[in-house]
Design an enzyme around this catalytic site. Structure first.
Site, PDB file in Angstrom:
ATOM      1  N   HIS A 361      -8.188  -5.457  10.635  1.00  0.00           N
ATOM      2  CA  HIS A 361      -7.316  -5.923   9.558  1.00  0.00           C
ATOM      3  C   HIS A 361      -7.806  -7.193   8.889  1.00  0.00           C
ATOM      4  CE1 HIS A 361      -4.926  -2.618  10.919  1.00  0.00           C
ATOM      5  NE2 HIS A 361      -4.495  -2.621   9.673  1.00  0.00           N
ATOM      6  N   CYS A 673      -4.920   6.003   0.675  1.00  0.00           N
ATOM      7  CA  CYS A 673      -4.904   4.540   0.569  1.00  0.00           C
ATOM      8  C   CYS A 673      -5.828   3.877   1.585  1.00  0.00           C
ATOM      9  CB  CYS A 673      -3.487   4.004   0.715  1.00  0.00           C
ATOM     10  SG  CYS A 673      -2.739   4.352   2.297  1.00  0.00           S
TER      11      CYS A 673
HETATM   12  C1  PEP Z   1      -5.111   3.540   7.056  1.00  0.00           C
HETATM   13  O1  PEP Z   1      -4.946   3.704   8.267  1.00  0.00           O
HETATM   14  O2  PEP Z   1      -5.966   4.136   6.392  1.00  0.00           O
HETATM   15  C2  PEP Z   1      -4.276   2.578   6.314  1.00  0.00           C
HETATM   16  C3  PEP Z   1      -4.317   2.511   5.015  1.00  0.00           C
HETATM   17  O3  PEP Z   1      -3.505   1.740   7.050  1.00  0.00           O
HETATM   18  P1  PEP Z   1      -4.038   0.473   7.861  1.00  0.00           P
HETATM   19  O4  PEP Z   1      -5.488   0.282   7.513  1.00  0.00           O
HETATM   20  O5  PEP Z   1      -3.208  -0.678   7.443  1.00  0.00           O
HETATM   21  O6  PEP Z   1      -3.832   0.860   9.271  1.00  0.00           O
END
Ligand code: PEP
Ligand code: MG
Length: 753
Positions: A361, A673
């Site tokens: 993250h 996304c």
């Molecule tokens: C994903 O898992 O692709 C996503 C968009 O969520 P995160 O990266 O916040 O887990």
């Protein structure tokens, strides 16, 4: 034998300084194998030589002096072949080489094994014996097991700089890691040391020597006080002998001992924490080298005392300074989201860390902020980097330390080229995201930080495809209250209205811990994450849902997204809570529309429940980051398997293509996304598969838009078709590069050497 092995590894692990650990290691191995010599040769990558780093049995003065090329002598042979070599008569081997410094002609038997970590040869462990002895299978197995166990310890020590390499400190050096956020920058390294870790204190020249000495004395004084108080508290409960230990501690901290030495080191030009770390390390090293159990135990005491004093010193001097270099490149063992926030936005120019990988993250945030980042740089000698001039190359995953003028000039021109390309792309940013054959591909952005809510974006996008609500939660010191959250959400909704804003409910767990809500688990990515946490804590979820709904009053652009859904029940339960939140607000006189609700498709199980899910919600959003991690069983945050993590793996692409088809059949609006959507080639594939929208970090928009405006939908569909026939991630990547080249879009791909 297992017991002995375990004990040796524990001791080596326990030693704070690797030089001392190596010394322990060779002594213990020699004893366990009842042999005359045990030595360790470290492979120095820069010199491409194996250097004798530690020995018991060979002449001590040979340490650091004797070195061999790969393939030279028996040790070089072991390193080159990466296989054990077991000889009863070493002299008889054609490769035998004699080094006078070692006195080694006296030994006939030789057993050498390579130490290998993640396919990288780090060094060679050797035992030798005077009389002819055939080391048996058991001996060989013991040493191989030992080497395998030590590999991790050694790799970490090399990475954190606790092992002093023969040639590391001066001159230009280059380190490689996982390219995480693109861009290049020339700046200055600022090392963020974890608290009270003697092995990670950066070197710093003091500006005020008297002040450094004073704060050292204050810190020692406070530790003496603490120890006295602890002694008094325990006086009635421990034996006189144990109590005497407190007296020893007091003496160690006395003016005449430790303090004076540290003071001397400060006067030589080291700030108080650095001087303390140097002195403590030296003492501990000495005590650990001696074959005396009593002294060995005292070494642990000295270390403990050192840590206590350091903690006080660090209390006083914050880990992050008040003044930052103009172009700060943050460097650390691990960089937290909170640390990111401490550097003023205008000065944060780059990020580098030993841990973490490109889908963690911190990485996602760095990309969102457009900050060049390289993570998983496991070789970094942290303590030697503070204040060093550096070049960070986020495309190729490199950090150049103390670069020369020629390299700097080269990078100045690369950076200028990149800026020029950005300017060219900027010209078309207000044009529609439409293919030459007229297909509109809506582009959205992922947000989380307040800085993302830029007004100029609005005309260029179709909305916010993912607002990661956990990001503001990570920066606070407790769960934000309903009003607090409401204001944040209102801000987002207003900034982008009338465009839709997809707000995801709190997605913590995995690698996203809140400082005030730690989750300790053996397998965090398979554990308590996302909706699993919030459904178990309806009091947290309800506050968030109410805040979202309240913020949406009169706006009409809120959509709610549920993360980490695995079971249909989870959706039903959340829908009930959303209904309840809406009803509660109505009772308070706050009438809000029911927002559209979506489910994230990121756990593979959801791909087999599309129909049931579609009956319950209004849209899907594919989290390709997690979907990739779960389909491939590769932890997205683990640098050890970072090379296996690839959203262009044929299995992931096949799953995505099928999912897109089924979503069309179900008439469910479905967007992507995850990071794949922000990669120009990935975006073309997703468009060709038939997804309805792509949501990405703001800095990715220009390149993705440029790709879409140049490639007809029909060509993107053909690309999907061709790609799905390929068998390996490497073939897929190569094919994408080839096609992008043919479309003259190679400048949109990350530069390679
Ligand atoms: C994903 O898992 O692709 C996503 C968009 O969520 P995160 O990266 O916040 O887990
Ligand atoms: Mg996810």
């Amino acid at each position: 034998m297992l017991d002995v092995l375990r004990r040796i590894v524990q001791e080596v692990n326990g030693a704070r300084n690797l030089n001392a650990a190596l010394s322990t290691m060779v002594r213990r191995i020699r004893k366990a194998m009842r042999t005359d010599v045990c030595s360790f040769y470290l492979f120095d990558v820069e010199q491409q030589r194996l250097v004798l780093m530690e020995t018991i049995g060979l002449h001590a003065q040979a340490v650091g002096q004797v070195s061999l090329r790969l393939g030279e002598g028996l040790v070089g042979l072991v390193a080159q072949r990466e296989e054990p070599l077991n000889l009863e008569d070493a002299h008889g081997h054609p490769q035998f080489r004699y080094f006078a410094e070692t006195g080694e002609e006296r030994f006939s038997s030789f057993l050498g094994v390579p130490i290998i970590h993640q396919r990288r040869m780090l060094g060679v462990l050797v035992v030798q014996q005077q009389d002819k002895r055939r080391f048996d299978e058991g001996d060989e197995a013991f040493l191989v097991t030992m080497a395998a166990q030590l590999a991790g310890v050694l790799a970490h020590a090399l990475a954190t700089g606790t092992l002093n390499r023969p040639s590391r400190d001066v001159g230009q050096a280059v380190f490689t890691g996982v390219a995480t956020s693109p861009g290049m920058v020339i700046g200055e390294a600022l090392v963020i040391a974890p608290p009270a870790d003697l092995d990670n204190v950066p070197d710093l020249v003091p500006t005020d020597i008297d002040y450094e000495i004073k704060r050292l004395k204050d810190a020692i004084y406070r530790v003496r006080d603490e120890i006295r108080a602890a002694g008094e508290r325990l006086a009635s409960r421990i034996s006189a002998q144990e109590l005497a230990l407190f007296e020893v501690y007091q003496q160690m901290l006395g003016e005449a001992a430790l303090a004076q030495e540290v003071e001397k080191r400060i006067r030589e030009g080291q700030w108080a924490p650095g001087a303390l770390a140097d002195v403590v390390r030296r003492h501990v090293q000495y005590m650990e080298r001696v074959d005396d159990d009593y002294l060995r135990e005292r070494a642990a005491d000295v270390r403990d005392l050192g840590r206590r004093v350091l903690a006080h010193l660090q209390e006083e001097s914050p880990q992050t300074p008040d003044t930052f270099p103009e172009r700060t490149i943050l460097v650390g063992d691990e960089i937290s989201v909170a640390t990111l926030g401490e550097v003023p936005r205008g000065k944060l120019a780059g990020l580098v860390s030993i841990r973490g990988s490109s889908t963690s993250h911190v990485a996602i945030l760095a990309r969102a902020m457009g900050i060049p980042t390289v993570l998983g740089m496991v070789d970094l000698p942290l303590p030697r980097l503070n204040g060093a001039p550096v070049i960070l190359d986020g495309h190729r995953g490199r950090l150049f330390v103390r670069p020369d003028e020629e390299l700097k000039n080269h990078y100045r021109s690369l950076i200028a080229e990149e800026t020029a390309l950005a300017e060219v792309l900027e010209h078309e940013q207000d044009l529609p995201s439409r293919t030459p054959d007229g297909h509109d591909m809506p582009l959205m952005v992922n947000t989380g930080l307040a800085v993302d809510a830029v007004a100029s974006l609005k005309t260029r996008i179709s909305g916010v495809g993912l607002y990661r609500t956990e990001v503001p939660f990570m920066i606070t010191e407790r769960f934000p209250g309903e009003q607090e959250q409401m204001r944040l959400y209102r801000d987002q909704l207003e900034s982008f209205a009338p465009l839709p804003v997809v707000m995801r409910t709190l997605d913590i767990g995995g690698d996203k811990d809140l400082p005030y809500f730690p989750i300790e688990e053996a397998n965090p990515f398979l554990g308590w994450r996302g909706i699993r946490v919030t459904l178990d804590h309806p009091e947290v979820l309800m506050v968030q849902l109410r805040a979202m709904l309240r913020a949406s009053q009169g706006m009409g652009n809120l959509q709610i997204l549920l993360p980490m859904v695995t079971n249909v029940d989870e959706v039903d339960d959340t829908l009930k809570l959303i209904d309840r939140a809406q009803a509660e607000l109505a009772e308070e006189g706050v009438e809000v529309e029911r927002p559209k609700i979506g489910v994230m498709l990121e756990v593979p199980a959801t791909l087999y429940q599309l129909e049931s899910l579609a009956e319950r919600v209004d849209f899907f959003s594919v989290g390709s980051n997690d979907l990739t991690q779960y389909l491939l069983a590769v932890d997205r945050n683990n640098p050890r398997v970072a090379e296996l993590y690839d959203a262009c793996h044929p299995a992931v692409l096949a799953a995505l293509a099928r999912l897109a088809q089924e979503a069309v059949a179900l008439d469910m609006p479905t967007s992507v996304c995850g990071e794949l959507a922000g990669d120009p080639a990935g975006a073309l594939l997703l468009m060709g598969m038939g997804f309805d929208a792509l949501s990405m970090n703001t800095p990715s928009l220009p390149r993705v838009r440029a790709a879409i405006r140049r490639v007809p939908l029909a060509a993107a569909e053909a690309l999907v078709h061709e790609t799905l026939k390929l068998a390996t991630p490497g073939e897929v990547r190569a094919h994408l590069v080839k096609r992008m080249g043919e479309w003259q879009l190679d400048h949109l791909l990350p530069p390679k050497d």
